[in-house]
Design a protein around this motif. Structure first.
Motif, PDB file in Angstrom:
ATOM      1  N   ILE A  39      -8.165  -8.935  -4.449  1.00  0.00           N
ATOM      2  CA  ILE A  39      -8.299  -8.371  -5.542  1.00  0.00           C
ATOM      3  C   ILE A  39      -9.657  -8.967  -6.452  1.00  0.00           C
ATOM      4  O   ILE A  39     -10.524  -8.405  -7.118  1.00  0.00           O
ATOM      5  CB  ILE A  39      -7.027  -8.302  -6.256  1.00  0.00           C
ATOM      6  CG1 ILE A  39      -6.206  -7.241  -6.240  1.00  0.00           C
ATOM      7  CG2 ILE A  39      -7.477  -8.137  -8.068  1.00  0.00           C
ATOM      8  CD1 ILE A  39      -4.955  -7.478  -7.256  1.00  0.00           C
TER       9      ILE A  39
ATOM     10  N   GLU B 151       0.563  -1.480  -0.281  1.00  0.00           N
ATOM     11  CA  GLU B 151       0.069  -0.129   0.224  1.00  0.00           C
ATOM     12  C   GLU B 151       0.744   1.282  -0.114  1.00  0.00           C
ATOM     13  O   GLU B 151       0.614   2.598  -0.034  1.00  0.00           O
ATOM     14  CB  GLU B 151      -0.841   0.326   1.139  1.00  0.00           C
ATOM     15  CG  GLU B 151      -2.323  -1.050   1.218  1.00  0.00           C
ATOM     16  CD  GLU B 151      -3.110  -1.429   0.445  1.00  0.00           C
ATOM     17  OE1 GLU B 151      -3.079   0.029  -0.736  1.00  0.00           O
ATOM     18  OE2 GLU B 151      -3.046  -2.152  -0.242  1.00  0.00           O
TER      19      GLU B 151
ATOM     20  N   LYS C  68      -4.396  -1.713  -8.302  1.00  0.00           N
ATOM     21  CA  LYS C  68      -3.897  -1.121  -7.052  1.00  0.00           C
ATOM     22  C   LYS C  68      -2.161  -1.065  -7.279  1.00  0.00           C
ATOM     23  O   LYS C  68      -1.693  -1.237  -8.355  1.00  0.00           O
ATOM     24  CB  LYS C  68      -3.727  -2.495  -6.870  1.00  0.00           C
ATOM     25  CG  LYS C  68      -4.471  -3.598  -6.153  1.00  0.00           C
ATOM     26  CD  LYS C  68      -5.408  -2.836  -5.758  1.00  0.00           C
ATOM     27  CE  LYS C  68      -7.023  -3.843  -4.725  1.00  0.00           C
ATOM     28  NZ  LYS C  68      -7.257  -3.054  -3.789  1.00  0.00           N
TER      29      LYS C  68
END
Length: 397
Positions: free
Chosen positions: A328, A230, A314
């Motif tokens: 996902i 992230e 992403k």
């Protein structure tokens, strides 16, 4: 030159093994090897046959002849040489019979080519190849980019070719060769479901993104960490804006010029992610009495067939498994349950993973498409698995 293409005459690990085998056996082995990845793109493949000439006029005559047989042709020359190359491309089912038929036709036609020049300069048939894998990259520094990268991303998104991850572990964009691939992400569904029941959330929230975060928590301790995955969310606003521009690069102009069958019907990349009014709701997927809220990144529809493509984006610096990660696919499963999506004759969900990189020579910062993987969310195994996980998440299993 198309020396980067995948096919019989490239640096494929099978090349040495195949040299001594009969043609049909060679093509059977090579096609099976290629189709392990390429079959996800559908039943047709653009296959290119390559022929070398030492004379431009003869190359052009040969190109016109192959066009009458339904091939698209490109003609190029090697700088400061007499090598003229005809690339003859045709969309076909990638069967051994089809590929071998045209390979034999081109071989025989070149062998019997009526020439006026010397025998030593006979044209040469190189072989057949699959499309090039593309590695779209966009500047993060406000520099204008050509439409080439946008078209490359479109070719990947609309199933014409595959993505090629060119971002090294140190974050450098590697122009030649390819980076090391991670092994596929492997889980045993029954064990994963058992773990999910043992770790169901106490206070599940009715959003697809929270469902995906919970899925990630089920395997995060054994596969990377949240910071690695992230970190792309933490960046200066200019970088975030440049990334969003890259993510949405297939605009109306690119679509009309290169992919006229497709239209963008939803762009969730620039909406207020925290505003409930921005979300779509799925009434029959309720969590604690509230309808599930979803906000897909991008949705495209085919004008010709009505097919829907849903894209989840992403950003990661991690090594990427060839099948991506369960979070996902869980998030995309939720999007596929939207009423207007259920009505489509066919739905494809696409997980895209992007990453930042820099160029060694110029130190330009880039955002690059690293992976793009397609799935059918209506496949029974896919739907059954994530529906079971969602029921565990919302506490009805």
């Amino acid at each position: 030159m198309k020396d980067w293409q995948e096919g019989l005459n490239t640096e494929n690990p099978l090349t040495a093994e195949l040299k001594m085998k009969p043609l049909i056996e060679k093509n059977t082995i090579l096609l099976a090897d290629l189709e392990r990845e390429w079959s996800a793109l559908g039943p047709l493949r653009s296959i290119t046959y390559t022929i070398h000439f030492d004379d431009e006029d003869e190359a052009r005559v040969f190109a016109r002849e192959t066009e009458t047989l339904g091939f698209d042709t490109d003609l190029s020359s090697v700088h400061q040489s007499r090598d003229w190359i005809v690339y003859a491309t045709r969309s076909m089912e990638p069967t051994v019979a089809n590929v071998t038929y045209w390979e034999e036709w081109f071989s025989a036609r070149v062998e019997n080519w009526d020439r006026q020049s010397h025998e030593c300069c006979r044209p040469r048939f190189e072989g057949w190849s699959y499309p090039r894998r593309e590695a779209p990259a966009f500047s993060l520094e406000g520099r204008p980019w050509s439409n080439t990268s946008a078209r490359e991303r479109g070719q990947i998104l609309f199933g014409q070719t595959l993505a090629n991850d060119q971002v090294t572990p140190k974050g450098r964009f590697q122009y030649l060769g390819s980076t090391t691939k991670a092994p596929p992400f492997r889980i045993i569904p029954s064990q994963f479901l058992t773990k999910a029941r043992a770790r169901r959330p106490r206070h599940a929230e009715p959003t697809a993104s929270k469902f995906a975060q919970w899925l990630y928590s089920l395997y995060a301790d054994a596969y990377g960490n949240a910071q690695d995955r992230e970190e792309g969310k933490v960046a200066e606003e200019a970088i975030l804006a440049a990334r969003r521009s890259a993510y949405t690069c297939i605009d109306a102009n690119i679509l009309s010029a290169s992919f006229p069958d497709w239209q963008l019907i939803h762009n969730g990349m620039n909406t207020g992610q925290l505003a409930i009014s921005d979300y779509f709701k799925i009434a029959d997927l309720n969590v604690a009495g509230e309808a599930l809220r979803v906000l897909p990144d991008l949705i495209y529809r085919s004008r010709r067939t009505g097919e829907i493509i849903i894209v989840e984006i992403k950003h990661s610096r991690m090594a990427i498994p060839s099948n991506l990660w369960p979070n996902i696919w869980g998030q995309l499963w939720c999007y596929a349950q939207l009423e207007q999506i259920r009505e489509a004759p066919r739905v494809t969900v696409v997980g895209e993973v992007w990453g930042d990189a820099w160029t060694r020579r110029t130190s330009i910062r880039l955002v690059c498409l690293r992976a793009s993987v397609r799935r059918n969310p209506r496949a029974p195994a896919y739907d059954r698995f994530f529906r079971a996980l969602f029921d565990i998440y919302r506490g009805i299993d």
